[in-house]
Write a protein that holds these residues in place. Structure first.
Motif, PDB file in Angstrom:
ATOM      1  N   GLY A  23      -1.892  -2.391  14.868  1.00 24.54           N
ATOM      2  CA  GLY A  23      -2.031  -3.176  13.646  1.00 24.54           C
ATOM      3  C   GLY A  23      -1.775  -4.659  13.814  1.00 24.54           C
ATOM      4  N   GLU A  24      -1.291  -5.080  14.987  1.00 25.70           N
ATOM      5  CA  GLU A  24      -1.053  -6.506  15.214  1.00 25.70           C
ATOM      6  C   GLU A  24      -2.369  -7.221  15.543  1.00 25.70           C
ATOM      7  OE1 GLU A  24       2.609  -4.261  16.727  1.00 25.70           O
ATOM      8  OE2 GLU A  24       0.427  -4.086  16.933  1.00 25.70           O
ATOM      9  N   LEU A  25      -2.369  -8.529  15.312  1.00 20.14           N
ATOM     10  CA  LEU A  25      -3.506  -9.360  15.686  1.00 20.14           C
ATOM     11  C   LEU A  25      -3.324  -9.851  17.113  1.00 20.14           C
ATOM     12  CD1 LEU A  25      -3.869 -11.545  12.459  1.00 20.14           C
ATOM     13  CD2 LEU A  25      -5.188  -9.530  13.077  1.00 20.14           C
ATOM     14  N   LEU A  26      -4.410  -9.856  17.872  1.00 16.36           N
ATOM     15  CA  LEU A  26      -4.448 -10.427  19.216  1.00 16.36           C
ATOM     16  C   LEU A  26      -5.325 -11.669  19.149  1.00 16.36           C
ATOM     17  CD1 LEU A  26      -5.130  -7.110  21.167  1.00 16.36           C
ATOM     18  CD2 LEU A  26      -2.917  -8.249  20.877  1.00 16.36           C
ATOM     19  N   ILE A  27      -4.810 -12.811  19.579  1.00 18.77           N
ATOM     20  CA  ILE A  27      -5.548 -14.070  19.488  1.00 18.77           C
ATOM     21  C   ILE A  27      -5.539 -14.745  20.858  1.00 18.77           C
ATOM     22  CG2 ILE A  27      -5.764 -16.290  18.299  1.00 18.77           C
ATOM     23  CD1 ILE A  27      -3.430 -13.849  16.749  1.00 18.77           C
ATOM     24  N   THR A  28      -6.700 -15.110  21.363  1.00 16.28           N
ATOM     25  CA  THR A  28      -6.780 -15.720  22.686  1.00 16.28           C
ATOM     26  C   THR A  28      -6.331 -17.183  22.635  1.00 16.28           C
ATOM     27  OG1 THR A  28      -9.104 -16.329  22.373  1.00 16.28           O
ATOM     28  CG2 THR A  28      -8.649 -14.193  23.390  1.00 16.28           C
TER      29      THR A  28
END
Length: 475
Positions: free
Chosen positions: A333-338
């Motif tokens: 459920g977490e966001l992954l952001i590059t």
């Protein structure tokens, strides 16, 4: 050895490809004649199918002299099929990179016939299987690799007829591929337009509009944010005193729809110190900590717009992860952001139910507060052109743009009321599901076109293309 073989078109001459490899060409250092111009057949210029015209002083390495009507086969990474007939576009001397194997065609070989023969998957797979090197652009073949590889050809007039038929079929096929590429580009633009409209309050009726129509009140984004920040302050359990989040400077930002407010990732994240963070590699994580199984490690390659990918996985020791790296992990459920890329800020949601994984320094994680902002709404915003333009503008770097955690924490996010976020997400998902279906159809047809191209070549070099042709409309 040259002999005769029977095909569907009668007798063809049997030979092997190594018999037509040219003797090592004359080496030339163009820099010794700095003002002379050359017609250069380089590997980077191959996709344009047009050689470069370059002055000697601009060429930094030795080349080989080639003659018009020679055929070139690239030695590098043979899984990428690169074959080229040397032309005569200019009066300048013709030179080629030493990364090409050069074939010198005898009078009874039409260069285009040989060039198309070299494009067959059978040869590509053979070369790839016999290449040396560690992978990718480091993989190479030698001219000697072709020793004994069969090559059959009919008399020159028949070769010309076969080439003409191949080119007719390929022209039709390439027209279809070009149309599919245009559809792909249009779908990409439509996807971007949907996300842009969603983040500007233009995709669904706003909560303010519906509240007026229904004669009711509603919680605005500003009220929602104030309530969430009060709860954060009250429930703070981190180290030290609670630090108030900084509000974005709305004077420098576009006007928002009625009922919306500007917020930041820091304000919309969960109430813990590692709600927004990146991994600690390069400090306490060493190369020998990698494992063939264990806790997955999330690299840049695993984050694509709206989708978490599992290709080329990496793992670390579970005991060491439990001891040192759990705070830098995602559980679902977490966001992954590059942090890196062109552009940086690509976002996906880590799926529920697949177990924990740890982010690297090049990937940020954000644990959203679902009472403030829906994770899917935030993901769509981060993948929108609006957010991309902002992140590209504030990122730094020359060869590769990079975001920092402090910049990301304070980037502006348009915050609608929660019910409106729900409607936005539903409408975006509905529209993008249609886009994904169409993209899958286009991708399948492009793959079919690749297979059909090989089918045309297979028919051509088994002597069936000119005799029977490819069924009308098959391309």
């Amino acid at each position: 050895m040259i002999g005769r073989s029977s095909t569907g078109r009668g007798e063809w001459t049997g030979a092997t490809l190594d018999q037509f490899v040219a003797e090592r060409g004359k080496s030339i250092n163009p820099a010794k004649t700095p003002d002379a111009q050359f017609e250069l057949y380089s590997v980077p210029s191959f996709p344009n199918k047009k050689p470069e015209v370059v002055c000697g002083k601009e060429i930094g390495s030795n080349k080989q002299v080639v003659q018009p009507r020679s055929v070139l086969l690239c030695k590098i990474n043979p899984r990428i099929n690169r074959t080229w007939v040397v032309g005569d576009f200019t009066p300048h001397p013709k030179i080629a990179s030493t990364e090409w194997i050069v074939f010198s065609c005898a009078d009874d070989i039409v260069p285009e016939f040989l060039c198309y023969c070299l494009q067959q998957n059978a040869l590509r797979d053979f070369l790839a299987h016999n290449a040396s090197g560690v992978g990718g652009s480091l993989m190479r073949v030698k001219a000697s690799t072709l020793r004994g590889f069969p090559f059959s050809y009919p008399e020159p007039q028949e070769q010309l007829r076969i080439v003409a038929e191949i080119e007719k079929q390929f022209t039709r096929l390439e027209a279809g591929v070009a149309a599919l590429r245009r559809v792909q580009a249009n779908l990409k633009r439509y996807r971007a337009a949907v996300l842009k409209a969603a983040c500007e309050g233009k995709l669904v009726p706003t909560e303010a509009e519906l509240a007026r129509q229904e004669g009711r009140t509603f919680e605005t984004g500003e009220t929602l944010l104030a309530r969430i920040l009060a709860e954060r302050r009250e429930n703070w359990q981190g180290r030290g005193r609670y630090k108030e989040s900084t509000n974005p400077d709305s004077a420098q930002l576009p006007l928002l729809p009625e009922g919306w407010s500007w917020a930041t990732p820091d304000q919309l994240s969960a109430i813990n110190e590692t709600a927004i963070c990146a991994g600690p590699f390069g400090t306490i994580f060493k190369a020998h900590d990698f494992r063939t199984e264990g806790i997955p490690i999330i690299f840049l390659r695993h984050v694509s717009p709206g989708r978490y990918l599992t290709r080329k996985p990496g793992f670390m020791d579970e005991v060491k992860w439990e001891e040192l790296f759990k705070p830098y992990s995602v559980f679902g459920g977490e966001l992954l952001i590059t942090k890196l890329g062109e552009p940086p800020g690509v976002c996906a949601i880590y799926p529920e139910g697949i177990g924990p994984a740890m982010v690297t320094p090049d990937v940020m994680k954000m644990t959203p507060n679902p009472a403030a902002a829906l994770p899917t709404y935030l993901m769509h915003y981060f993948n929108s052109r609006t957010a991309r333009d902002f992140m590209t503008g504030v990122a730094f770097g020359t060869t590769r743009l990079r975001l920092t955690l402090p910049i990301f924490r304070e980037m502006p996010i348009p915050l609608p009321p929660l019910p409106e976020q729900t409607r936005i997400v539903a409408e975006v998902e509905r529209r993008l599901s249609v886009v994904e279906e169409l993209e899958a159809v286009v991708s399948a047809n492009l793959q079919r076109a690749t297979r059909l191209r090989q089918a045309i070549l297979q028919k051509a070099f088994s002597g069936e293309l000119v005799a029977a042709g490819v069924a009308e409309g098959s391309a």
